[in-house]
Enzyme design. Structure first.
Site, PDB file in Angstrom:
ATOM      1  N   TYR A 158       8.227  71.061  60.997  1.00 57.30           N
ATOM      2  CA  TYR A 158       8.800  70.157  59.984  1.00 57.30           C
ATOM      3  C   TYR A 158      10.056  70.789  59.362  1.00 57.30           C
ATOM      4  CZ  TYR A 158       8.568  66.109  56.884  1.00 57.30           C
ATOM      5  OH  TYR A 158       8.846  64.936  56.223  1.00 57.30           O
ATOM      6  N   LYS A 165      12.350  67.388  51.644  1.00 55.80           N
ATOM      7  CA  LYS A 165      11.331  66.640  50.887  1.00 55.80           C
ATOM      8  C   LYS A 165      11.024  67.340  49.556  1.00 55.80           C
ATOM      9  CE  LYS A 165      10.516  63.206  53.746  1.00 55.80           C
ATOM     10  NZ  LYS A 165      11.198  61.915  53.501  1.00 55.80           N
TER      11      LYS A 165
HETATM   12  P1  NAD Z   1      11.642  55.168  60.660  1.00 54.65           P
HETATM   13  O1  NAD Z   1      12.409  55.814  61.776  1.00 54.65           O
HETATM   14  O2  NAD Z   1      11.036  53.858  60.947  1.00 54.65           O
HETATM   15  O3  NAD Z   1      12.533  55.056  59.359  1.00 54.65           O
HETATM   16  C1  NAD Z   1      13.551  55.976  59.047  1.00 54.65           C
HETATM   17  C2  NAD Z   1      14.695  55.144  58.553  1.00 54.65           C
HETATM   18  O4  NAD Z   1      15.757  55.986  58.087  1.00 54.65           O
HETATM   19  C3  NAD Z   1      15.292  54.241  59.647  1.00 54.65           C
HETATM   20  O5  NAD Z   1      15.252  52.904  59.227  1.00 54.65           O
HETATM   21  C4  NAD Z   1      16.720  54.728  59.756  1.00 54.65           C
HETATM   22  O6  NAD Z   1      17.632  53.701  60.052  1.00 54.65           O
HETATM   23  C5  NAD Z   1      16.940  55.275  58.345  1.00 54.65           C
HETATM   24  N1  NAD Z   1      18.110  56.131  58.250  1.00 54.65           N
HETATM   25  C6  NAD Z   1      18.364  57.300  58.906  1.00 54.65           C
HETATM   26  N2  NAD Z   1      19.600  57.742  58.584  1.00 54.65           N
HETATM   27  C7  NAD Z   1      20.120  56.854  57.694  1.00 54.65           C
HETATM   28  C8  NAD Z   1      21.362  56.732  57.022  1.00 54.65           C
HETATM   29  N3  NAD Z   1      22.356  57.632  57.189  1.00 54.65           N
HETATM   30  N4  NAD Z   1      21.567  55.660  56.202  1.00 54.65           N
HETATM   31  C9  NAD Z   1      20.593  54.725  56.032  1.00 54.65           C
HETATM   32  N5  NAD Z   1      19.409  54.786  56.651  1.00 54.65           N
HETATM   33  C10 NAD Z   1      19.176  55.832  57.476  1.00 54.65           C
HETATM   34  O7  NAD Z   1      10.532  56.257  60.250  1.00 54.65           O
HETATM   35  P2  NAD Z   1       9.494  56.304  59.032  1.00 54.65           P
HETATM   36  O8  NAD Z   1       8.478  57.299  59.476  1.00 54.65           O
HETATM   37  O9  NAD Z   1       9.074  54.937  58.656  1.00 54.65           O
HETATM   38  O10 NAD Z   1      10.343  56.979  57.868  1.00 54.65           O
HETATM   39  C11 NAD Z   1      10.501  56.398  56.588  1.00 54.65           C
HETATM   40  C12 NAD Z   1      10.291  57.444  55.508  1.00 54.65           C
HETATM   41  O11 NAD Z   1       8.916  57.833  55.490  1.00 54.65           O
HETATM   42  C13 NAD Z   1      11.097  58.732  55.686  1.00 54.65           C
HETATM   43  O12 NAD Z   1      11.528  59.201  54.437  1.00 54.65           O
HETATM   44  C14 NAD Z   1      10.049  59.676  56.268  1.00 54.65           C
HETATM   45  O13 NAD Z   1      10.371  61.030  56.041  1.00 54.65           O
HETATM   46  C15 NAD Z   1       8.858  59.236  55.435  1.00 54.65           C
HETATM   47  N6  NAD Z   1       7.557  59.691  55.933  1.00 54.65           N
HETATM   48  C16 NAD Z   1       7.167  59.437  57.186  1.00 54.65           C
HETATM   49  C17 NAD Z   1       5.937  59.868  57.638  1.00 54.65           C
HETATM   50  C18 NAD Z   1       5.492  59.615  59.048  1.00 54.65           C
HETATM   51  O14 NAD Z   1       4.578  60.297  59.520  1.00 54.65           O
HETATM   52  N7  NAD Z   1       6.068  58.657  59.748  1.00 54.65           N
HETATM   53  C19 NAD Z   1       5.076  60.562  56.773  1.00 54.65           C
HETATM   54  C20 NAD Z   1       5.493  60.798  55.454  1.00 54.65           C
HETATM   55  C21 NAD Z   1       6.749  60.359  55.040  1.00 54.65           C
END
Ligand code: NAD
Length: 258
Positions: A158, A165
């Site tokens: 990570y 984060k």
């Molecule tokens: P995802 O890939 O579906 O979403 C990530 C989003 O970030 C995408 O829509 C992408 O277009 C956007 N993004 C990236 N660069 C960008 C920029 N410059 N401007 C605007 N948008 C931008 O993946 P996800 O897992 O749904 O991620 C969403 C959030 O959840 C993130 O903050 C991620 O760290 C967090 N998260 C995810 C998990 C997991 O296991 N999937 C767990 C905890 C937290």
């Protein structure tokens, strides 16, 4: 009762139907909120088309590009929000990015450029969007962001995203303190691992999910809709006394010692 009728919610971070933001958007819509959707544009317009088709059933009244690394795009996005809505209630920050090279191997191998980019997109963007939203956020409003346990524990691969984060969670506390007097709450949801576009860039994500399925009290990880439900709660008046917090929606994994 959880009721977001009359509330307007701007949701960032939908890339496809696996996105956590998509789970959140569906649950906010179900609770009665009016939606605005932003997306990260690409050169060929593919993301715009894909996301537009996906969100159509939710009838968003705003659909705008917003690359959080581009100040002009952020400003025109919020100009559009001002013209369409004047004021609004909910900002969902659900986006992050780090290069694949930074999400595997030794943390000490993180490049200066990779560090800056991960922190800019994944942490600073919350503060930048909150500042743009500030004059338009109504009393009783709410800002939500998405974080992960890697901020406070070492999770293999990570790496720099854990540092981003940690900065994000600290930003939540500073923003909560600043926005509190205007009765706007700021919270983070720390979700368990879910297979998405972003998480698939983290080396060994499937192993992480299997580990959670074995160890978490609920013996499973969580779904996008469960995160969406928690987001709807935090944005609702039912959570009116909660701000500056990180709420774990992870099937209980976080509190286990072994
Ligand atoms: P995802 O890939 O579906 O979403 C990530 C989003 O970030 C995408 O829509 C992408 O277009 C956007 N993004 C990236 N660069 C960008 C920029 N410059 N401007 C605007 N948008 C931008 O993946 P996800 O897992 O749904 O991620 C969403 C959030 O959840 C993130 O903050 C991620 O760290 C967090 N998260 C995810 C998990 C997991 O296991 N999937 C767990 C905890 C937290």
């Amino acid at each position: 009762m959880l009721d977001l009728t009359g509330k307007k919610a701007l949701v960032t971070g939908i890339a496809n139907n696996r996105s956590i933001a998509w789970g959140i958007a569906q649950q906010l819509h179900q609770a009665g909120a009016t939606l605005g959707i932003t997306y990260l544009p690409d050169d060929k317009g593919r993301t715009e088309k894909k996301v537009q088709e996906l969100v159509e059933p939710l009838n968003p009244s705003i659909f705008v590009p917003c690359n959080v690394q581009d100040d002009a795009q952020i400003d025109s996005c919020f100009q559009m929000v001002k013209e369409q809505w004047g004021e609004f209630d909910i900002l969902v920050h659900c986006l992050a990015f780090a290069g694949k090279d930074e999400l595997t191997g030794d943390f000490s191998g993180t490049s200066r450029e990779g560090f800056a980019r991960a922190l800019d997109i994944s942490a600073y963007s919350l503060t930048r969007l909150a500042a743009a939203a500030k004059p338009m956020l109504r009393s009783g409003g709410s800002i939500i962001t998405l974080t992960y346990l890697g901020s406070v524990r070492v999770v293999p691969n990570y790496n720099v995203m854990g540092v981003a984060k940690a900065a994000l969670e600290s930003s939540v506390r500073y923003l909560a303190s600043e926005f509190g007097p205007q009765a706007v709450r700021v919270n983070a949801i720390s979700a368990g691992p879910i297979r998405t576009l972003a998480s698939s860039a983290v080396g060994g994500i499937l192993d992480m999910i299997h580990h959670v399925e074995e160890v978490a009290p609920l013996r499973r990880t969580v779904t996008q809709l469960e995160v969406g439900n928690a987001a709807a709660f935090l944005c609702s008046d039912l959570a009116s006394g909660i701000t500056g917090q990180v709420l774990y929606v992870d099937a209980g994994y976080e509190m286990m010692g072994m």
